[in-house]
Write a protein that holds these residues in place. Structure first.
Motif, PDB file in Angstrom:
ATOM      1  N   MET A   1      21.548 -25.340   2.318  1.00  0.00           N
ATOM      2  CA  MET A   1      20.627 -25.620   3.421  1.00  0.00           C
ATOM      3  C   MET A   1      19.331 -24.845   3.210  1.00  0.00           C
ATOM      4  SD  MET A   1      20.014 -27.011   6.460  1.00  0.00           S
ATOM      5  CE  MET A   1      21.539 -27.403   7.329  1.00  0.00           C
ATOM      6  N   TYR A   3      16.043 -23.706   5.384  1.00  0.00           N
ATOM      7  CA  TYR A   3      15.465 -23.597   6.722  1.00  0.00           C
ATOM      8  C   TYR A   3      13.966 -23.329   6.603  1.00  0.00           C
ATOM      9  CZ  TYR A   3      20.291 -22.978   8.342  1.00  0.00           C
ATOM     10  OH  TYR A   3      21.631 -23.149   8.604  1.00  0.00           O
ATOM     11  N   LYS A  74      22.238 -19.988   1.622  1.00  0.00           N
ATOM     12  CA  LYS A  74      21.325 -20.457   2.662  1.00  0.00           C
ATOM     13  C   LYS A  74      19.994 -19.749   2.465  1.00  0.00           C
ATOM     14  CE  LYS A  74      24.872 -21.349   6.162  1.00  0.00           C
ATOM     15  NZ  LYS A  74      25.347 -21.007   7.533  1.00  0.00           N
ATOM     16  N   CYS A  97      13.864 -30.288  -2.539  1.00  0.00           N
ATOM     17  CA  CYS A  97      15.150 -30.284  -1.837  1.00  0.00           C
ATOM     18  C   CYS A  97      15.567 -31.696  -1.450  1.00  0.00           C
ATOM     19  CB  CYS A  97      15.076 -29.391  -0.602  1.00  0.00           C
ATOM     20  SG  CYS A  97      15.109 -27.621  -0.970  1.00  0.00           S
ATOM     21  N   ILE A  98      14.612 -32.496  -1.011  1.00  0.00           N
ATOM     22  CA  ILE A  98      14.912 -33.885  -0.660  1.00  0.00           C
ATOM     23  C   ILE A  98      15.423 -34.631  -1.882  1.00  0.00           C
ATOM     24  CG2 ILE A  98      13.890 -36.088   0.058  1.00  0.00           C
ATOM     25  CD1 ILE A  98      11.976 -34.422   1.850  1.00  0.00           C
ATOM     26  N   SER A 101      18.945 -33.867  -2.696  1.00  0.00           N
ATOM     27  CA  SER A 101      19.883 -34.171  -1.600  1.00  0.00           C
ATOM     28  C   SER A 101      20.349 -32.908  -0.883  1.00  0.00           C
ATOM     29  CB  SER A 101      21.096 -34.941  -2.139  1.00  0.00           C
ATOM     30  OG  SER A 101      20.694 -36.164  -2.716  1.00  0.00           O
ATOM     31  N   ILE A 102      19.440 -31.968  -0.709  1.00  0.00           N
ATOM     32  CA  ILE A 102      19.707 -30.727   0.022  1.00  0.00           C
ATOM     33  C   ILE A 102      19.217 -30.884   1.458  1.00  0.00           C
ATOM     34  CG2 ILE A 102      19.019 -28.302   0.241  1.00  0.00           C
ATOM     35  CD1 ILE A 102      18.919 -28.211  -2.827  1.00  0.00           C
ATOM     36  N   SER A 103      20.038 -30.474   2.408  1.00  0.00           N
ATOM     37  CA  SER A 103      19.667 -30.576   3.820  1.00  0.00           C
ATOM     38  C   SER A 103      18.532 -29.613   4.148  1.00  0.00           C
ATOM     39  CB  SER A 103      20.875 -30.264   4.704  1.00  0.00           C
ATOM     40  OG  SER A 103      21.903 -31.207   4.497  1.00  0.00           O
ATOM     41  N   GLU A 105      16.244 -28.053   7.474  1.00  0.00           N
ATOM     42  CA  GLU A 105      16.130 -27.899   8.920  1.00  0.00           C
ATOM     43  C   GLU A 105      14.822 -27.178   9.214  1.00  0.00           C
ATOM     44  OE1 GLU A 105      18.766 -25.630  12.207  1.00  0.00           O
ATOM     45  OE2 GLU A 105      19.850 -27.099  10.985  1.00  0.00           O
TER      46      GLU A 105
END
Length: 223
Positions: A1, A3, A74, A97-98, A101-103, A105
């Motif tokens: 993830m 952030y 993280k 990240c996109i 395929s990484i989330s 937030e």
């Protein structure tokens, strides 16, 4: 993830509880400016590992941090102040990240853009955000913007403020009012409204132009 955590642009009380919690929970905090961010993190007693991430090293370090996230770490990204990606580093990491395929937030939080728009009194149902004017083809950009029929928002440094104000006068003429917001959310916050000539005169008479600025140009009513 990954952030994306906005940090205060002035008053430290503008930090959100959620932003503070996430910075305390992540494994790595990526910072644009180590000295500035270290001061902020020390203030809130955040001791997590810090790594540098800025425009001069982002191409080199992104694969390393993508690998770390893939391994289960993280990571939080912060800039010197405000929201990463808004006239600050962040776009390339987010894009990477996109693609991996990484989330991601992104937390809502401080940015000079919205407070400046709201306090300007200009119509904000539609607006154009430019950020800092480009160094190349600056005149072409300003000429195109002079035909814009939406409220325009610019960022500017103290070193180029008077030059930009004079360029606005030249390309936009004398009929449009502007609003100059200095140091939003800081001790020396000041909002200056009025005709472009009056604003130029005000800043010309200052002994030294300091601070960071957001400029709002009212929309073109008719040509």
């Amino acid at each position: 993830m990954l952030y994306i955590v906005p940090t205060p642009i002035g008053n430290l009380e503008d930090f959100t509880f959620r932003g503070l919690r996430i910075l305390k929970e992540v494994d790595i905090i990526l910072v644009e400016n180590y000295k500035i961010s270290r001061k902020l993190l020390d203030f809130y007693k955040i001791k997590n590992h810090i790594s540098r991430y800025h425009i001069h090293n982002e191409h080199k370090v992104i694969p390393h941090f993508i690998k770390k996230i893939k391994q289960g770490k993280k990571i939080a990204l912060i800039s010197s102040s405000g929201t990463p990606g808004i006239s600050d580093p962040g776009f390339l990491l987010i894009q990477s990240c996109i693609q991996a395929s990484i989330s991601i937030e992104c937390l809502p939080g401080p940015t000079a853009l919205i407070p400046a728009l709201v306090t300007s009194g200009s119509p904000i149902n539609e607006f154009t955000f430019i950020g800092f004017l480009p160094k190349k083809k600056r005149k072409i950009k300003l000429e195109n913007l002079s035909k814009e029929n939406r409220t325009i928002v610019l960022y500017e440094s103290p070193y180029r403020l008077l030059r930009t104000l004079n360029d606005i006068k030249y390309f936009f003429g004398l009929k449009r009012n502007i609003v100059v917001c200095k140091e939003i959310s800081k001790i020396f916050e000041k909002i200056s409204r009025g005709n472009i000539e009056d604003i130029i005169t005000y800043y010309k008479n200052m002994k030294k132009v300091l601070g960071e600025y957001t400029i709002i140009i009212e929309k073109c009513i008719s040509k």
